[in-house]
Design a protein around this motif. Structure first.
Motif, PDB file in Angstrom:
ATOM      1  N   PRO A 338      22.703 -65.149  35.399  1.00 53.74           N
ATOM      2  CA  PRO A 338      21.374 -65.756  35.541  1.00 53.74           C
ATOM      3  C   PRO A 338      21.407 -67.246  35.862  1.00 53.74           C
ATOM      4  CG  PRO A 338      21.371 -64.235  33.692  1.00 53.74           C
ATOM      5  CD  PRO A 338      22.806 -64.350  34.144  1.00 53.74           C
ATOM      6  N   VAL A 339      22.508 -67.924  35.531  1.00 52.10           N
ATOM      7  CA  VAL A 339      22.624 -69.346  35.870  1.00 52.10           C
ATOM      8  C   VAL A 339      22.551 -69.532  37.379  1.00 52.10           C
ATOM      9  CG1 VAL A 339      24.125 -71.381  35.751  1.00 52.10           C
ATOM     10  CG2 VAL A 339      23.968 -69.835  33.792  1.00 52.10           C
ATOM     11  N   MET A 340      22.987 -68.541  38.144  1.00 51.14           N
ATOM     12  CA  MET A 340      22.966 -68.652  39.600  1.00 51.14           C
ATOM     13  C   MET A 340      21.557 -68.545  40.166  1.00 51.14           C
ATOM     14  SD  MET A 340      26.526 -66.727  40.682  1.00 51.14           S
ATOM     15  CE  MET A 340      26.590 -67.549  42.280  1.00 51.14           C
ATOM     16  N   THR A 341      20.589 -68.227  39.296  1.00 55.02           N
ATOM     17  CA  THR A 341      19.186 -68.272  39.723  1.00 55.02           C
ATOM     18  C   THR A 341      18.507 -69.540  39.231  1.00 55.02           C
ATOM     19  OG1 THR A 341      18.245 -67.173  37.774  1.00 55.02           O
ATOM     20  CG2 THR A 341      19.116 -65.756  39.530  1.00 55.02           C
ATOM     21  N   GLY A 342      19.274 -70.416  38.579  1.00 50.88           N
ATOM     22  CA  GLY A 342      18.717 -71.671  38.091  1.00 50.88           C
ATOM     23  C   GLY A 342      18.343 -71.675  36.632  1.00 50.88           C
ATOM     24  N   ARG A 343      18.594 -70.576  35.913  1.00 50.29           N
ATOM     25  CA  ARG A 343      18.203 -70.481  34.508  1.00 50.29           C
ATOM     26  C   ARG A 343      19.394 -70.819  33.605  1.00 50.29           C
ATOM     27  NH1 ARG A 343      15.617 -66.153  37.179  1.00 50.29           N
ATOM     28  NH2 ARG A 343      13.443 -65.799  36.576  1.00 50.29           N
ATOM     29  N   PRO A 344      19.215 -71.729  32.671  1.00 50.32           N
ATOM     30  CA  PRO A 344      20.309 -72.041  31.747  1.00 50.32           C
ATOM     31  C   PRO A 344      20.525 -70.911  30.744  1.00 50.32           C
ATOM     32  CG  PRO A 344      18.366 -73.331  31.200  1.00 50.32           C
ATOM     33  CD  PRO A 344      18.038 -72.608  32.464  1.00 50.32           C
ATOM     34  N   VAL A 345      21.782 -70.572  30.515  1.00 55.66           N
ATOM     35  CA  VAL A 345      22.167 -69.548  29.547  1.00 55.66           C
ATOM     36  C   VAL A 345      22.868 -70.225  28.375  1.00 55.66           C
ATOM     37  CG1 VAL A 345      23.614 -67.525  29.128  1.00 55.66           C
ATOM     38  CG2 VAL A 345      22.329 -67.721  31.273  1.00 55.66           C
ATOM     39  N   ASP A 346      22.421 -69.944  27.158  1.00 51.63           N
ATOM     40  CA  ASP A 346      22.945 -70.503  25.911  1.00 51.63           C
ATOM     41  C   ASP A 346      22.602 -71.988  25.769  1.00 51.63           C
ATOM     42  OD1 ASP A 346      23.903 -68.093  25.020  1.00 51.63           O
ATOM     43  OD2 ASP A 346      25.947 -68.424  25.730  1.00 51.63           O
ATOM     44  N   SER A 347      23.019 -72.797  26.726  1.00 53.02           N
ATOM     45  CA  SER A 347      22.703 -74.224  26.709  1.00 53.02           C
ATOM     46  C   SER A 347      22.944 -74.764  28.107  1.00 53.02           C
ATOM     47  CB  SER A 347      23.569 -74.978  25.699  1.00 53.02           C
ATOM     48  OG  SER A 347      24.924 -75.001  26.136  1.00 53.02           O
TER      49      SER A 347
END
Length: 372
Positions: A338-347
């Motif tokens: 999901p980070v590759m869509t711009g959303r931070p994961v965990d922190s």
């Protein structure tokens, strides 16, 4: 002359250096050798030139005339590029049987005249591509589609098709996670990953060390892998738990980058720069054939191939990316997709570290499989 070459506290004036150099050139035999070498330099010291073949306008007579003129001018070798720069198309299609016959003739003539040849590794002057590169061996980029699901309920539906280029698409994974209460985006996260230009709406430029409210984050522990629940028709069947969920279908497609400025007969997909299979498809589709065509002249007259300027954009995926990432970085990238869509994961810090690992993996694959 006032310039000085400094080495610690010692220095040598440019004037003294020139006098020392001149004093080493003794008159007599050595001087005569320098004169002869200057007037008739060895092949290794002769200049090379670019030799543009223009859009299929090639003849045996033209090849001989060009090579003989270059020989008279003292040229030692040629770097051939076939390009289309607005020249009307000629009768010889790039890499056709007729073209390859003329290439063999050119090698024979170059050998007769003592010239060496470097053939660009594709048509045009950038990258490495051509019509012989299949789309599954071409440069790849991650694409996504999103579906909102409200639980608890059984969801059955077809997930939207992510963007495709030239009709090529392959799935990577289907992931679901509780939709954050507050939407948040890392701006140009894909660009940060591998210089892939893709803006994200309502994005913010988040730096490592930045903190964001907890309700903006995705918990990696709550990322659910639904890949096995989507069938070959892209229909997902899932018993969604209570709450709002975001379902993302991740896939990859051809970036769209093609060789240029190439004649139409030589234009085609740029090969996957992160896989040996992509590079081999490119090499075997062109240079490998020319090496076979010229036989014993390969390595003697046809001495090299050439990769010119990089004007093909970037890629952030290859078919074996997930396994290569795990092997090199020591963990599975799945929960961080999901980070590759711009959303931070965990922190944000964890997301930035993932992007760093992704960049490092891309860099290593490029160095080993394309350059190497």
């Amino acid at each position: 002359m006032r310039g000085k070459y400094m080495r610690g506290k010692y220095w040598l004036s440019a004037t003294f250096a020139m006098l020392l150099l001149f004093s080493m050139v003794q008159p007599g035999a050595a001087g005569a050798d320098i004169d002869r070498g200057f007037l008739n330099p060895p092949v290794a010291a002769r200049p090379w030139v670019y030799w543009f073949w223009l859009n299929g306008n090639i003849t045996r007579e033209g090849i001989t005339a060009d090579l003989e003129a270059m020989k008279r001018a003292g040229i030692g070798g040629v770097l051939i590029m076939e390009v289309d720069q607005g020249t009307p198309a000629g009768p010889v299609a790039f890499m056709s049987d007729q073209w390859r016959g003329l290439f063999r003739y050119m090698i024979v003539e170059a050998e007769r005249l003592g010239l060496q040849v470097n053939m660009n590794n594709d048509a045009g002057w950038n990258g490495s591509g051509g019509p012989w590169v299949p789309l599954d061996k071409a440069m790849q980029v991650v694409v996504t589609s999103e579906t909102a699901v409200s639980g608890p309920k059984r969801f059955e539906g077809v997930l939207p098709q992510p963007k495709t280029n030239d009709g090529y698409y392959r799935d990577i994974a289907v992931l679901a996670f509780p939709t954050p209460a507050t939407a948040y985006r890392i701006e140009n996260v894909a660009q940060k990953a591998v210089a892939w230009r893709q803006a994200f709406k309502d994005g913010l430029d988040i730096k490592a060390g930045t903190t964001v409210p907890a309700d903006c984050l995705i918990s990696g522990d709550r990322v659910v892998d639904l890949t096995a629940r989507m069938d070959t028709d892209a229909r997902l069947t899932w018993d969604a738990p209570a709450g709002l969920w975001t379902v993302i279908r991740f896939g990859h497609t051809f970036t769209g980058a093609k060789s240029h400025p190439a004649p139409a007969s030589g234009a085609g997909p740029e090969c996957d720069k992160l896989s040996k299979e992509g590079v081999e498809a490119q090499f075997n589709g062109m240079i490998g054939k020319l090496i076979q065509d010229v036989g014993a002249a390969a390595g003697k007259t046809l001495v090299s191939t050439h990769v010119d300027s990089w004007e093909v954009g970037s890629q952030n995926w290859t078919a074996k990316m997930r396994e290569e990432f795990r092997k090199r970085r020591g963990y599975d990238m799945l929960r961080f997709l999901p980070v590759m869509t711009g959303r931070p994961v965990d922190s944000v810090d964890a997301s930035e570290r993932f992007l760093w690992d992704l960049r490092q993996t891309v860099s290593e694959l490029l160095a080993e499989n394309y350059i190497g």
